[in-house]
Every structure is written in structure tokens, then in C-alpha cells.
Design an enzyme around this catalytic site. Structure first.
Site, PDB file in Angstrom:
ATOM      1  N   LYS A 193      72.192  18.446 -17.998  1.00 33.06           N
ATOM      2  CA  LYS A 193      72.111  19.086 -16.684  1.00 33.06           C
ATOM      3  C   LYS A 193      73.476  19.317 -16.061  1.00 33.06           C
ATOM      4  O   LYS A 193      73.674  20.239 -15.289  1.00 33.06           O
ATOM      5  CB  LYS A 193      71.263  18.238 -15.733  1.00 33.06           C
ATOM      6  CG  LYS A 193      69.772  18.337 -16.026  1.00 33.06           C
ATOM      7  CD  LYS A 193      68.944  17.601 -15.002  1.00 33.06           C
ATOM      8  CE  LYS A 193      67.464  17.700 -15.266  1.00 33.06           C
ATOM      9  NZ  LYS A 193      66.850  18.961 -14.829  1.00 33.06           N
ATOM     10  N   ASN A 246      66.717  30.660 -13.513  1.00 33.83           N
ATOM     11  CA  ASN A 246      65.502  29.880 -13.617  1.00 33.83           C
ATOM     12  C   ASN A 246      64.636  30.146 -12.389  1.00 33.83           C
ATOM     13  O   ASN A 246      64.923  29.656 -11.310  1.00 33.83           O
ATOM     14  CB  ASN A 246      65.878  28.397 -13.725  1.00 33.83           C
ATOM     15  CG  ASN A 246      64.674  27.494 -13.844  1.00 33.83           C
ATOM     16  OD1 ASN A 246      63.549  27.962 -13.978  1.00 33.83           O
ATOM     17  ND2 ASN A 246      64.921  26.199 -13.797  1.00 33.83           N
ATOM     18  N   CYS A 270      60.787  26.873 -12.559  1.00 30.53           N
ATOM     19  CA  CYS A 270      60.704  25.416 -12.588  1.00 30.53           C
ATOM     20  C   CYS A 270      59.455  24.967 -11.833  1.00 30.53           C
ATOM     21  O   CYS A 270      59.300  25.284 -10.650  1.00 30.53           O
ATOM     22  CB  CYS A 270      61.941  24.805 -11.934  1.00 30.53           C
ATOM     23  SG  CYS A 270      61.836  23.016 -11.852  1.00 30.53           S
ATOM     24  N   ASN A 306      58.787  22.057 -10.865  1.00 31.12           N
ATOM     25  CA  ASN A 306      58.994  20.763 -10.201  1.00 31.12           C
ATOM     26  C   ASN A 306      59.847  20.832  -8.954  1.00 31.12           C
ATOM     27  O   ASN A 306      60.441  19.854  -8.551  1.00 31.12           O
ATOM     28  CB  ASN A 306      59.661  19.791 -11.178  1.00 31.12           C
ATOM     29  CG  ASN A 306      58.852  19.632 -12.417  1.00 31.12           C
ATOM     30  OD1 ASN A 306      57.662  19.389 -12.340  1.00 31.12           O
ATOM     31  ND2 ASN A 306      59.486  19.790 -13.558  1.00 31.12           N
ATOM     32  N   GLY A 365      58.246  23.571 -27.744  1.00 26.98           N
ATOM     33  CA  GLY A 365      57.615  22.908 -28.876  1.00 26.98           C
ATOM     34  C   GLY A 365      58.268  23.126 -30.220  1.00 26.98           C
ATOM     35  O   GLY A 365      57.641  22.935 -31.257  1.00 26.98           O
TER      36      GLY A 365
HETATM   37  C1  LIG Z   1      63.281  16.402 -18.773  1.00 27.82           C
HETATM   38  C2  LIG Z   1      63.327  17.893 -18.782  1.00 27.82           C
HETATM   39  C3  LIG Z   1      64.128  18.561 -17.869  1.00 27.82           C
HETATM   40  C4  LIG Z   1      64.175  19.956 -17.853  1.00 27.82           C
HETATM   41  N1  LIG Z   1      64.983  20.596 -16.956  1.00 27.82           N
HETATM   42  C5  LIG Z   1      65.030  21.957 -16.944  1.00 27.82           C
HETATM   43  C6  LIG Z   1      65.873  22.650 -16.031  1.00 27.82           C
HETATM   44  O1  LIG Z   1      66.617  22.046 -15.269  1.00 27.82           O
HETATM   45  N2  LIG Z   1      65.859  24.016 -16.044  1.00 27.82           N
HETATM   46  C7  LIG Z   1      65.050  24.733 -16.911  1.00 27.82           C
HETATM   47  O2  LIG Z   1      65.061  25.963 -16.903  1.00 27.82           O
HETATM   48  N3  LIG Z   1      64.277  24.096 -17.810  1.00 27.82           N
HETATM   49  C8  LIG Z   1      64.244  22.742 -17.836  1.00 27.82           C
HETATM   50  N4  LIG Z   1      63.446  22.099 -18.743  1.00 27.82           N
HETATM   51  C9  LIG Z   1      62.595  22.908 -19.658  1.00 27.82           C
HETATM   52  C10 LIG Z   1      63.235  23.089 -21.028  1.00 27.82           C
HETATM   53  O3  LIG Z   1      64.443  23.791 -20.948  1.00 27.82           O
HETATM   54  C11 LIG Z   1      62.274  23.848 -21.965  1.00 27.82           C
HETATM   55  O4  LIG Z   1      62.070  25.144 -21.443  1.00 27.82           O
HETATM   56  C12 LIG Z   1      60.924  23.156 -22.110  1.00 27.82           C
HETATM   57  O5  LIG Z   1      61.080  21.752 -22.144  1.00 27.82           O
HETATM   58  C13 LIG Z   1      60.194  23.584 -23.391  1.00 27.82           C
HETATM   59  O6  LIG Z   1      60.953  23.248 -24.538  1.00 27.82           O
HETATM   60  P1  LIG Z   1      60.658  21.948 -25.444  1.00 27.82           P
HETATM   61  O7  LIG Z   1      59.184  21.962 -25.755  1.00 27.82           O
HETATM   62  O8  LIG Z   1      61.518  22.116 -26.643  1.00 27.82           O
HETATM   63  O9  LIG Z   1      61.039  20.766 -24.628  1.00 27.82           O
HETATM   64  C14 LIG Z   1      63.401  20.690 -18.785  1.00 27.82           C
HETATM   65  C15 LIG Z   1      62.616  20.013 -19.731  1.00 27.82           C
HETATM   66  C16 LIG Z   1      62.566  18.630 -19.740  1.00 27.82           C
HETATM   67  C17 LIG Z   1      61.708  17.942 -20.773  1.00 27.82           C
END
Ligand SMILES: Cc1cc2nc3c(=O)[nH]c(=O)nc-3n(C[C@H](O)[C@H](O)[C@H](O)COP(=O)(O)O)c2cc1C
Length: 350
Positions: free
Chosen positions: A71, A177, A180, A182, A291
């Protein structure tokens, strides 16, 4: 048996965020030591067939680290050493943010998934921008730009612009982005009008290459809106996808009931379908994320139209050799299908 096979049970006994912080510190520590080049020799797959050019950047291989893992832009050198072809740091906001109260990150072990509601905790654009200027790596480093929590959606364009200007000099590409799950006010950012205002401001400010990151939860008309924004503002690419607030019926872990964005294996297929959907409708490069943990997963996204792939959750479950394993596997899959390069396989299943 790898070192990670030994470390994983120990790490998995810790709360997910504590384990992440530990791994983060370890990776950061390697950056200043000769261990960095030892790791790079072990994990880098150097092969012309993996090289890709997209939005004016050269990528030594198509496997990147997704936003959220680094981050605050503290790890690009270590992640380059683990053999990744690019890193997207952030999400970064104009002001520093603490994020949501802990716990806010949960493992769904039986599902090879995570749920997080981090809430965009980060050091803020000033600090991250300065860090990027001191970062010296030979892979592209992008910045994921997000809205500061307390800023009303109407003031989002100026807020995004502020962040962009503070990180611009040290970054190779920019990902907006608007997806998000969250952070407050994000749903409103994905409507056409809000996106138009944000991208108008950012293109005026000279942000380039500029990409948009989409949610897998967007209904089809909203994806069409996003695609019209891509062409109206001549954006350079699309990142598909972010985490989902959906909870597939297949989830088995108790933590499936936690609030937040789901990532990892359960979103592999919907994210790939989103890649295919957007790749069919646009000529700009698509970055496929969601994934990806094996070469087969990465290859499916590439064949569905992704020029590049990214991952986060896979790194947690598969460990530091994941980029090497995917890149080596990709070379085999390409050879089996008679492709001379990754670029040739992009969109083969469209
Ligand atoms: C703990 C965590 C924090 C994340 N923070 C961000 C973020 O700050 N900005 C964003 O665009 N995506 C964020 N993501 C999403 C990831 O970039 C990604 O799009 C999503 O996890 C799907 O990919 P994965 O299945 O390989 O984890 C976050 C994911 C996780 C697990």
C-alpha cells in the site's frame, strides 16, 4: 518441501494482518541486503516469450502484484526480486488514513480466499510520492489512486487530482480505483457522471498512462458506462477486477460471514468472465486480476483477453515462488498450444 511450506503453518496461526505485516517486514529487510540478488536469481524467469508491451510500458513478464499488498510503496524492489513483472502500489489517498478497526482481514482457508475491509489504510500521497522517487527498480511501478474517506463524492475529482500530482513523478502508470467496497461513498463513484468528472480532471492534469479498475459486482449497464468513459477519455487500460461483496454459495469457511471484499479462488471465474466481457468490447489492454494462483489461472485470463495479470491472495496461499511458478508454467502452456509468446495468446478465447 519449500521454505514456505514450513513457514505457512506458523504464519497461518497468526491473525491474517499480523502475518502480512511480518512478511512485509521480512521482504523490506531483504531489500537492503545481498539476499535480494540471491532471491532474484532464484525466482526470476528471464525469457523473451514472457515479455509484453502495454500502455507504452515494457513488462519483463505478465505477472504483477495487485493493489493492496504494498500500500505504501515500500516493497517494489523486493517484489521485483521475487520475479514479478510489475507492481501496483497503493491504494493511496491524498491524506494519510488509518483504515477500519482491526480485525479487518480474514483468511477463508478452505476456500483459498480472503475477505478484507481494510478501508484504504495508507501513509498518504505525500509520503508515498517521496518514497516512489527513491525507488529504483527495472519493472514498471503503477499507483492505485483512491478517494480520501471523508471527501464527499462531489469533491472526488479534486481529491484524486491531488493524489495524482503528488505521486506522478515516481510512477509509470496510474490506476483509478472507483471500485473499493470498503470505503464510504465508493458506490457513487462508479456511475457515469462521477467517473466522467474524475477522468476529465485527471486527463486535464496530464495523468498518463491512465487505467480504471472495475468492480466485479457492476451490473452490465454500468460496465458499458465504464467502457464509454474509457473511449471518451481515451484511457489506456482497464483493470478487472477488484474484490466482490458477493458470497458464492460454495464458500465453506466460517469467515465467509465477515463483511468486506472477497478475493482469491472463488472469484477466479467471475473475474475472468469480466475480463472477457470488457476485452470483447474494447481495444485497450486489460489487466486481469482475481483468483490467479497458478499458471492455468493466469493463462485462462490471458486467453480471455488479459494482456497482463495481477494477484494478491495467491501470494498468501502459495508463497514467494508464485511468480516463478506461474511464469514457468505459462511457458509450458504456450508451447503446448503453439504460441511463440504470451502476446500471441492474448484473447485467443475471445
Ligand atoms: C488485503 C487486501 C487489500 C486490498 N487493497 C486494495 C486497494 O487498496 N486498492 C485496490 O484497488 N484493490 C485492493 N485490493 C484488491 C486487489 O488488488 C485485487 O483486485 C483483488 O484482491 C483480487 O485479486 P486476488 O484474488 O488475486 O487477491 C486489496 C485486496 C486485499 C486482499
Amino acid at each position: 518441501m519449500t521454505l514456505y511450506d514450513l513457514a505457512k503453518p506458523v504464519l497461518f496461526r497468526l491473525p491474517a494482518e499480523t502475518a502480512h505485516t511480518g512478511v512485509h517486514m521480512l521482504l523490506q529487510a531483504t531489500q537492503a541486503t545481498p539476499l535480494k540478488s540471491v532471491l532474484a536469481r532464484r525466482y526470476t524467469v528471464d525469457d523473451d516469450r514472457l515479455e509484453t508491451t502495454a500502455f507504452g510500458q515494457h513488462f519483463p513478464n505478465p505477472v504483477g502484484v495487485a493493489a493492496g499488498f504494498d500500500k505504501n510503496a515500500e516493497l517494489p524492489a523486493a517484489l521485483a526480486g521475487l520475479g514479478f513483472g510489475f507492481v501496483e502500489v497503493g491504494g493511496v489517498t491524498a491524506e494519510p488514513q488509518g483504515g477500519n478497526p482491526r480485525p479487518r482481514m480474514f483468511r477463508l482457508r478452505d476456500d483459498e480466499a480472503l475477505i478484507n475491509r481494510m478501508g484504504l489504510n495508507n501513509d498518504g500521497a505525500d509520503v508515498v510520492g517521496r518514497r516512489l522517487l527513491r525507488t529504483d527498480v527495472d519493472i514498471p511501478v503503477g499507483v492505485n489512486i483512491a478517494k480520501t474517506e471523508h471527501v464527499a463524492p462531489g469533491n472526488a475529482p479534486a481529491d484524486y487530482r491531488q493524489t495524482y500530482e503528488r505521486v506522478a513523478e515516481g510512477a509509470d502508470f496510474f490506476v483509478v480505483n472507483v471500485s473499493c467496497p470498503n470505503s464510504q461513498g465508493f458506490e457513487e463513484l462508479q456511475n457515469r457522471e462521477s467517473m466522467a468528472a474524475i477522468f476529465e480532471t485527471l486527463t486535464e492534469a496530464g495523468a498518463s498512462p491512465l487505467l480504471v479498475k472495475l468492480s466485479p459486482d457492476l451490473p452490465e449497464p454500468a460496465v458499458e458506462d465504464a467502457l464509454s468513459i474509457v473511449s471518451e477519455f481515451d484511457l489506456d487500460g482497464i483493470v478487472a477486477t477488484n474484490t466482490t461483496t458477493e458470497r458464492p454459495a460454495s464458500l465453506r469457511s466460517n469467515n465467509r460471514l465477515e463483511t468486506g471484499g472477497l478475493s482469491g479462488a472463488p472469484i477466479e471465474e467471475p473475474a475472468t468472465e469480466m475480463v472477457r466481457f470488457v476485452a470483447r468490447r474494447t481495444d485497450v489492454p486489460v489487466v486481469g486480476v482475481g483468483g490467479v494462483s497458478t499458471a492455468e489461472d493466469a493463462y485462462r485470463k490471458i486467453r480471455a483477453g488479459a494482456s497482463l495479470v495481477q494477484l494478491y491472495t495467491g501470494l498468501v496461499y502459495r508463497g514467494p515462488s508464485i511468480a516463478r511458478d506461474i511464469n514457468e508454467g505459462l511457458l509450458e502452456l504456450l508451447a503446448e498450444d503453439g504460441f511463440d509468446s504470451v502476446e500471441e495468446a492474448v484473447g485467443a478465447d475471445l
